[in-house]
Design a protein around this motif. Sequence first.
Motif, PDB file in Angstrom:
ATOM      1  N   HIS A  62       0.728  -1.115  -0.121  1.00 26.07           N
ATOM      2  CA  HIS A  62       0.030   0.168   0.111  1.00 26.07           C
ATOM      3  C   HIS A  62       0.915   1.269  -0.150  1.00 26.07           C
ATOM      4  CE1 HIS A  62      -3.064  -2.495   2.184  1.00 26.07           C
ATOM      5  NE2 HIS A  62      -3.122  -2.807   0.907  1.00 26.07           N
ATOM      6  N   ASP A 145      -2.407   0.708  -4.440  1.00 32.23           N
ATOM      7  CA  ASP A 145      -2.288  -0.665  -4.415  1.00 32.23           C
ATOM      8  C   ASP A 145      -1.585  -1.470  -5.004  1.00 32.23           C
ATOM      9  OD1 ASP A 145      -3.987  -0.435  -1.794  1.00 32.23           O
ATOM     10  OD2 ASP A 145      -5.741  -0.491  -3.106  1.00 32.23           O
ATOM     11  N   ASP A 169      -6.454  -6.412  -2.298  1.00 36.27           N
ATOM     12  CA  ASP A 169      -5.168  -6.630  -2.668  1.00 36.27           C
ATOM     13  C   ASP A 169      -5.085  -7.792  -3.471  1.00 36.27           C
ATOM     14  OD1 ASP A 169      -4.268  -4.759  -0.772  1.00 36.27           O
ATOM     15  OD2 ASP A 169      -4.064  -6.038   0.905  1.00 36.27           O
ATOM     16  N   ALA A 172      -5.186  -6.298  -6.965  1.00 41.72           N
ATOM     17  CA  ALA A 172      -4.423  -4.944  -7.028  1.00 41.72           C
ATOM     18  C   ALA A 172      -3.441  -5.203  -8.403  1.00 41.72           C
ATOM     19  CB  ALA A 172      -3.568  -4.812  -5.959  1.00 41.72           C
TER      20      ALA A 172
END
Length: 204
Positions: A62, A145, A169, A172
């Motif tokens: 992140h 992300d 996630d 991403a």
Amino acid sequence: MPVTETGLPGAYLLTPHHLTDERGSFYESLRTEELGRALGHPFVPQQINYSVSRRNTLRGIHGVTVPPGQAKYVTCVRGAVRDIVVDLRVGSPAFGRYAVNELDAASGRSVYVPEGVGHGFLALTDDTCVCYVLSSAHVPGTQIDIDPLDPDLALPWGFAEPPLLSEKDARAPGLAEALAAGVLATWPEATRGTPSTALRSPLS
């Protein structure tokens, strides 16, 4: 409190001295004047967050767009994590590289993550709690992300079974996709105009 630069410019590992006796121990987790001396500029906290994770949870990678930018001071206050920071600053002499540190409640070690650098961790114990001291408040829509399992990055998480990932996630983009989309900060933007050595992207 020793302050050691990691392999990424501006990212530091801080290891506190513990005062111990029969009651237990005491240590300073953060002294902004010491950190600011190492950084060459003040670190002024604006927000503090906590996350609680079960074992084998993977959070990250992140970051935050620049502007607004956001530096992080990350400490594991319960349990233990394998912490990884990734240089996402386009043109940085360490672009695409990473630094790995073990953070745990017993040691009190912390990692300073500068603006433009991505951060993530793998929880090594159940009920792991991580504290994030942030240089700016959350601004919706500014989070970046990056796929923590991106084969181009090949981050050494060291898990023995598939980790627990959020849906966000898991879907991403990889580093190459984020680079092509133009969402990553440049080295001058992230370092507020500090000159840098030009670097050819390892993904090009």
